[in-house]
Design a protein around this motif. Structure first.
Motif, PDB file in Angstrom:
ATOM      1  N   SER A  75      32.189  42.284  43.990  1.00 21.50           N
ATOM      2  CA  SER A  75      32.202  43.762  44.625  1.00 21.50           C
ATOM      3  C   SER A  75      32.985  44.181  45.710  1.00 21.50           C
ATOM      4  N   LEU A  76      34.000  44.979  45.364  1.00 19.25           N
ATOM      5  CA  LEU A  76      34.721  45.601  46.320  1.00 19.25           C
ATOM      6  C   LEU A  76      34.326  46.772  47.098  1.00 19.25           C
ATOM      7  N   SER A  77      34.861  46.594  48.257  1.00 19.85           N
ATOM      8  CA  SER A  77      34.355  47.713  49.137  1.00 19.85           C
ATOM      9  C   SER A  77      34.389  48.985  48.893  1.00 19.85           C
ATOM     10  N   ARG A  78      35.347  49.319  48.214  1.00 17.85           N
ATOM     11  CA  ARG A  78      35.912  50.688  47.533  1.00 17.85           C
ATOM     12  C   ARG A  78      36.666  50.458  46.410  1.00 17.85           C
ATOM     13  N   ASN A  79      37.248  51.457  45.691  1.00 23.99           N
ATOM     14  CA  ASN A  79      38.076  51.587  44.484  1.00 23.99           C
ATOM     15  C   ASN A  79      39.490  51.414  44.851  1.00 23.99           C
ATOM     16  N   PHE A  80      40.100  50.092  44.697  1.00 27.84           N
ATOM     17  CA  PHE A  80      41.307  49.705  44.969  1.00 27.84           C
ATOM     18  C   PHE A  80      42.266  49.897  43.825  1.00 27.84           C
ATOM     19  N   GLY A  81      41.904  50.365  42.632  1.00 28.52           N
ATOM     20  CA  GLY A  81      42.666  50.164  41.542  1.00 28.52           C
ATOM     21  C   GLY A  81      42.444  49.100  40.680  1.00 28.52           C
ATOM     22  N   HIS A  82      42.819  49.148  39.322  1.00 25.96           N
ATOM     23  CA  HIS A  82      42.832  48.109  38.219  1.00 25.96           C
ATOM     24  C   HIS A  82      43.690  46.889  38.687  1.00 25.96           C
ATOM     25  N   GLN A  83      44.813  46.998  38.892  1.00 24.68           N
ATOM     26  CA  GLN A  83      45.440  46.044  39.261  1.00 24.68           C
ATOM     27  C   GLN A  83      45.234  44.860  40.318  1.00 24.68           C
ATOM     28  N   LEU A  84      44.797  45.403  41.613  1.00 22.45           N
ATOM     29  CA  LEU A  84      44.371  44.827  42.637  1.00 22.45           C
ATOM     30  C   LEU A  84      42.853  44.314  42.328  1.00 22.45           C
ATOM     31  N   ALA A  85      41.997  45.171  41.563  1.00 23.70           N
ATOM     32  CA  ALA A  85      40.681  44.707  41.204  1.00 23.70           C
ATOM     33  C   ALA A  85      40.872  43.365  40.515  1.00 23.70           C
ATOM     34  N   LEU A  86      41.965  43.405  39.411  1.00 23.67           N
ATOM     35  CA  LEU A  86      42.003  42.252  38.486  1.00 23.67           C
ATOM     36  C   LEU A  86      42.584  41.176  39.547  1.00 23.67           C
ATOM     37  N   THR A  87      43.427  41.366  40.458  1.00 20.15           N
ATOM     38  CA  THR A  87      44.072  40.380  41.338  1.00 20.15           C
ATOM     39  C   THR A  87      42.783  39.725  42.150  1.00 20.15           C
ATOM     40  N   ALA A  88      41.633  40.475  42.522  1.00 20.29           N
ATOM     41  CA  ALA A  88      40.655  40.044  43.284  1.00 20.29           C
ATOM     42  C   ALA A  88      39.947  38.943  42.535  1.00 20.29           C
ATOM     43  N   GLY A  89      39.853  39.341  41.137  1.00 23.04           N
ATOM     44  CA  GLY A  89      38.973  38.653  40.331  1.00 23.04           C
ATOM     45  C   GLY A  89      39.528  37.209  40.037  1.00 23.04           C
ATOM     46  N   LEU A  90      40.923  37.228  39.643  1.00 26.55           N
ATOM     47  CA  LEU A  90      41.690  36.003  39.587  1.00 26.55           C
ATOM     48  C   LEU A  90      41.533  35.064  40.872  1.00 26.55           C
ATOM     49  N   ARG A  91      41.718  35.597  42.108  1.00 21.07           N
ATOM     50  CA  ARG A  91      41.549  34.618  43.068  1.00 21.07           C
ATOM     51  C   ARG A  91      40.055  33.856  43.197  1.00 21.07           C
ATOM     52  N   PHE A  92      39.041  34.300  42.407  1.00 17.71           N
ATOM     53  CA  PHE A  92      37.795  33.761  42.272  1.00 17.71           C
ATOM     54  C   PHE A  92      37.684  33.048  41.070  1.00 17.71           C
ATOM     55  N   ALA A  93      38.457  33.070  40.190  1.00 21.13           N
ATOM     56  CA  ALA A  93      38.601  32.406  39.024  1.00 21.13           C
ATOM     57  C   ALA A  93      38.540  30.913  39.294  1.00 21.13           C
ATOM     58  N   ILE A  94      37.752  29.786  38.847  1.00 16.13           N
ATOM     59  CA  ILE A  94      37.841  28.661  39.410  1.00 16.13           C
ATOM     60  C   ILE A  94      38.409  27.563  37.901  1.00 16.13           C
ATOM     61  N   GLY A  95      38.454  28.409  36.611  1.00 16.24           N
ATOM     62  CA  GLY A  95      38.667  27.663  35.475  1.00 16.24           C
ATOM     63  C   GLY A  95      40.015  27.171  35.440  1.00 16.24           C
ATOM     64  N   ASP A  96      40.088  26.131  34.372  1.00 18.00           N
ATOM     65  CA  ASP A  96      41.188  25.524  33.978  1.00 18.00           C
ATOM     66  C   ASP A  96      42.036  26.258  33.188  1.00 18.00           C
ATOM     67  N   GLY A  97      41.714  27.323  32.406  1.00 22.17           N
ATOM     68  CA  GLY A  97      42.116  28.281  31.867  1.00 22.17           C
ATOM     69  C   GLY A  97      41.659  29.676  32.160  1.00 22.17           C
ATOM     70  N   ILE A  98      42.366  30.720  32.380  1.00 18.12           N
ATOM     71  CA  ILE A  98      41.809  31.998  32.872  1.00 18.12           C
ATOM     72  C   ILE A  98      42.170  33.032  32.030  1.00 18.12           C
ATOM     73  N   ILE A  99      41.362  33.973  31.581  1.00 18.12           N
ATOM     74  CA  ILE A  99      41.429  35.057  30.746  1.00 18.12           C
ATOM     75  C   ILE A  99      41.176  36.189  31.423  1.00 18.12           C
ATOM     76  N   SER A 100      42.235  37.348  31.443  1.00 16.66           N
ATOM     77  CA  SER A 100      41.809  38.661  31.936  1.00 16.66           C
ATOM     78  C   SER A 100      41.713  39.580  30.857  1.00 16.66           C
ATOM     79  N   ILE A 101      40.598  40.280  30.815  1.00 15.06           N
ATOM     80  CA  ILE A 101      40.411  41.316  29.902  1.00 15.06           C
ATOM     81  C   ILE A 101      39.796  42.500  30.327  1.00 15.06           C
ATOM     82  N   ASP A 102      40.016  43.736  29.671  1.00 16.04           N
ATOM     83  CA  ASP A 102      39.140  45.050  30.296  1.00 16.04           C
ATOM     84  C   ASP A 102      37.954  44.964  30.049  1.00 16.04           C
ATOM     85  N   ALA A 103      36.943  46.010  30.664  1.00 16.96           N
ATOM     86  CA  ALA A 103      35.362  45.971  30.122  1.00 16.96           C
ATOM     87  C   ALA A 103      35.275  47.011  28.945  1.00 16.96           C
ATOM     88  N   ASP A 104      36.081  47.624  28.397  1.00 18.45           N
ATOM     89  CA  ASP A 104      35.977  48.662  27.559  1.00 18.45           C
ATOM     90  C   ASP A 104      36.064  48.325  25.989  1.00 18.45           C
TER      91      ASP A 104
END
Length: 325
Positions: A75-104
């Motif tokens: 959970s981010l402290s405020r709205n940083f925008g899609h690209q930075l939110a995705l960047t944040a999630g990727l920093r916490f991804a621990i997988g050998d393979g990583i998928i990025s996908i929207d929630a809609d």
């Protein structure tokens, strides 16, 4: 040792659809886990949502409807925008393979299995290419086509057309991406820039399941500016050559004024020609200054060294922190 697949989803005011998204993702990933012998990590990034998205995510994470994976919530402290939110999630991804996908749910989770097979077959990046884009206006389709044509022509990086941020990448690609320090991010350009073996996967995109698009024209315009200023010097070159051209024309015009005054003894009646020259040259100066200012502003933002996002750890749910370099 079995491999782990991480799936990262930025979420901003997705309360109307997040439950259905969670259900379809878990169902798809459980099938992948059983078929391919994988474990999985779901990383939801709450990008400062104002509705019940965060509360629903915590309830879903505690539901226990998944057997072969874990659910983390950033959970981010405020709205940083899609690209930075995705960047944040990727920093916490621990997988050998990583998928990025929207929630809609425009990008169907069910196609993840085929993307995983391509990754297990040796691909470093599997980028999803949209065959159809239902539910999008003719104006958006036209502007998107124009944008990618211009980007392809004026940048040295080969950025695939008809793609978004739905992709699978290997651990080594993600590690390189996480080391990139850019503040103004155009992720669908940064990943192709990295290189390695990148292959397309074509799929049919669906309409948004519920809610409204989080990319109105204003945000699309900002994304386009980020893309061009991050991957092209052409705007600066255009400003330079345009300025040079008008400077030469101004010298020619000044020479004509001198000749007409001293040799032809004629004067220009009225202020029309003078005002036209002033307005044209003044507008040109402002345009050139604006282009330079856009680049200088990015240099200024980068030089401040502020974090590109902030995580509210008290509102987050994290099973395991990856090693952050």
């Amino acid at each position: 040792m079995s491999k782990t697949l991480s799936v990262v989803l930025p979420c901003f005011n997705e309360a109307e659809v997040i439950g259905k998204t969670f259900e379809r993702l878990v169902s798809a990933l459980e099938k992948v886990a059983l078929s391919e012998g994988l474990k999985y990590q779901l990383v939801f990034v709450n990008d400062g949502s104002k509705d019940s998205t965060l509360a629903q995510l915590h309830a879903l994470a505690k539901s226990g409807t998944f057997q072969n994976g874990v659910v983390d919530i950033i959970s981010l402290s405020r709205n940083f925008g899609h690209q930075l939110a995705l960047t944040a999630g990727l920093r916490f991804a621990i997988g050998d393979g990583i998928i990025s996908i929207d929630a809609d749910l425009q990008d169907p989770p069910e196609v993840i299995h085929e993307m995983v097979r391509l990754w297990l077959g040796g691909a470093d990046v599997v980028y999803a290419v949209r065959k159809e884009r239902p539910g999008e206006t003719a104006f958006k389709l036209w502007t998107a086509s124009l944008f990618y044509k211009a980007l392809s022509r004026f940048t040295e990086t080969d950025i695939p057309k008809n793609t978004g941020d739905f992709r699978l990448m290997s651990r080594r690609v993600l590690d390189i991406f996480n080391a990139m320090p850019e503040r103004h991010r155009f992720i669908r350009g940064l990943i192709p820039w990295i290189g390695f073996k990148q292959i397309p996967y074509e799929y049919d995109r669906d309409e948004r399941a519920a809610g409204e698009t989080k990319y109105p024209f204003k945000r699309m315009l900002k994304l386009a500016i980020d893309a061009f200023t991050s991957f092209s010097h052409v705007p600066l070159k255009i400003a330079y050559y345009t300025g040079l051209t008008f400077a030469l024309l101004s010298f020619v015009f000044a020479g004509w004024v001198v000749v007409s005054h001293f040799l032809l003894h004629s004067t220009v009646p009225g202020w029309s020609s003078l005002m036209v020259a002033v307005l044209v040259l003044g507008s040109l100066n402002l345009l050139v200054l604006g282009i330079h200012g856009e680049y200088i502003g990015r240099i200024y933002d980068q030089s401040k060294g502020r974090p590109i996002y902030l995580v509210d750890f008290e509102a987050s749910r994290i099973h395991e922190l990856p090693h952050l370099k």
